[in-house]
Design a protein around this motif. Structure first.
Motif, PDB file in Angstrom:
ATOM      1  N   PRO A 128     -12.118   1.964   5.046  1.00 32.30           N
ATOM      2  CA  PRO A 128     -12.135   2.903   6.174  1.00 32.30           C
ATOM      3  C   PRO A 128     -13.125   2.446   7.255  1.00 32.30           C
ATOM      4  N   ASN A 129     -13.801   1.362   6.983  1.00 32.92           N
ATOM      5  CA  ASN A 129     -14.809   0.830   7.894  1.00 32.92           C
ATOM      6  C   ASN A 129     -14.235  -0.360   8.670  1.00 32.92           C
ATOM      7  N   TYR A 178      -6.581   1.829   7.843  1.00 28.95           N
ATOM      8  CA  TYR A 178      -7.492   1.027   7.020  1.00 28.95           C
ATOM      9  C   TYR A 178      -7.545  -0.415   7.498  1.00 28.95           C
ATOM     10  N   ALA A 179      -8.753  -0.950   7.531  1.00 29.93           N
ATOM     11  CA  ALA A 179      -8.889  -2.390   7.562  1.00 29.93           C
ATOM     12  C   ALA A 179      -8.520  -2.897   6.174  1.00 29.93           C
ATOM     13  N   MET A 180      -7.990  -4.103   6.117  1.00 26.11           N
ATOM     14  CA  MET A 180      -7.544  -4.647   4.828  1.00 26.11           C
ATOM     15  C   MET A 180      -8.217  -5.983   4.570  1.00 26.11           C
ATOM     16  N   GLY A 181      -8.383  -6.279   3.308  1.00 25.64           N
ATOM     17  CA  GLY A 181      -9.034  -7.537   2.972  1.00 25.64           C
ATOM     18  C   GLY A 181      -8.533  -8.115   1.664  1.00 25.64           C
ATOM     19  N   ALA A 210       0.829  -1.194   0.000  1.00 24.30           N
ATOM     20  CA  ALA A 210       0.000   0.000   0.000  1.00 24.30           C
ATOM     21  C   ALA A 210       0.862   1.243   0.000  1.00 24.30           C
ATOM     22  N   SER A 211       0.367   2.269  -0.667  1.00 21.45           N
ATOM     23  CA  SER A 211       1.067   3.550  -0.688  1.00 21.45           C
ATOM     24  C   SER A 211       0.051   4.670  -0.812  1.00 21.45           C
ATOM     25  N   GLY A 212       0.467   5.856  -0.441  1.00 24.31           N
ATOM     26  CA  GLY A 212      -0.377   7.028  -0.636  1.00 24.31           C
ATOM     27  C   GLY A 212      -1.405   7.269   0.436  1.00 24.31           C
ATOM     28  N   GLY A 213      -1.318   6.588   1.533  1.00 21.59           N
ATOM     29  CA  GLY A 213      -2.273   6.799   2.606  1.00 21.59           C
ATOM     30  C   GLY A 213      -1.676   6.332   3.923  1.00 21.59           C
ATOM     31  N   THR A 214      -2.430   6.507   4.979  1.00 22.13           N
ATOM     32  CA  THR A 214      -2.000   6.013   6.290  1.00 22.13           C
ATOM     33  C   THR A 214      -2.486   4.585   6.423  1.00 22.13           C
ATOM     34  N   PHE A 215      -1.598   3.655   6.156  1.00 26.90           N
ATOM     35  CA  PHE A 215      -1.973   2.248   6.053  1.00 26.90           C
ATOM     36  C   PHE A 215      -2.692   1.752   7.299  1.00 26.90           C
TER      37      PHE A 215
END
Length: 121
Positions: free
Chosen positions: A99-100, A31-34, A23-28
């Motif tokens: 973001p959820n 975020y929840a990841m899936g 991931a790049s470009g955000g605050t990892f």
């Protein structure tokens, strides 16, 4: 956030494979990841999700006990370790960020391009 999945390939039934998503470009860690998967002509299917801290996970019943999702909030990566692969696991695997909450399957908003996993019998 931009996501880049890798690690797919051709394997035989019973083999293992590890997918990674950078991931790049955000605050990892925000975020929840899936991981999801999709077969042509079929709907996209939830595979696994992990909370922001990595302390909680959720799996689809069809992969439970065979697949493991993990994340590294320092390296900004999420991985999917797949064991005992079956031909029916053949699909394009996509990583996604939400973001959820990690178990809200409809809450994933950001998607990578996918990596193809083919399991031969």
């Amino acid at each position: 956030v931009q996501l880049q999945a890798s690690g797919g390939g051709l394997v035989q039934a019973g083999d293992s494979l590890r997918l990674s998503c950078a991931a790049s470009g955000g605050t990892f860690s925000s975020y929840a990841m899936g991981w999801f998967r999709q077969v042509p002509g079929k709907e996209r299917e939830f595979v696994a999700g992990i909370s922001r801290t990595g302390g909680s996970t959720k799996y689809a019943d069809i992969v439970k006990g065979r697949f493991t999702i993990s994340r590294d909030n320092v390296q900004n990566t999420v991985s999917l370790t797949m064991n005992s692969l079956k031909p029916e696991d053949t699909a394009v695997y996509l990583c996604a960020a939400s973001p959820n909450l990690y178990f809200q399957i409809d809450g994933y908003r950001y998607w990578g391009q996918g990596t193809l996993v083919t399991v031969s019998s």
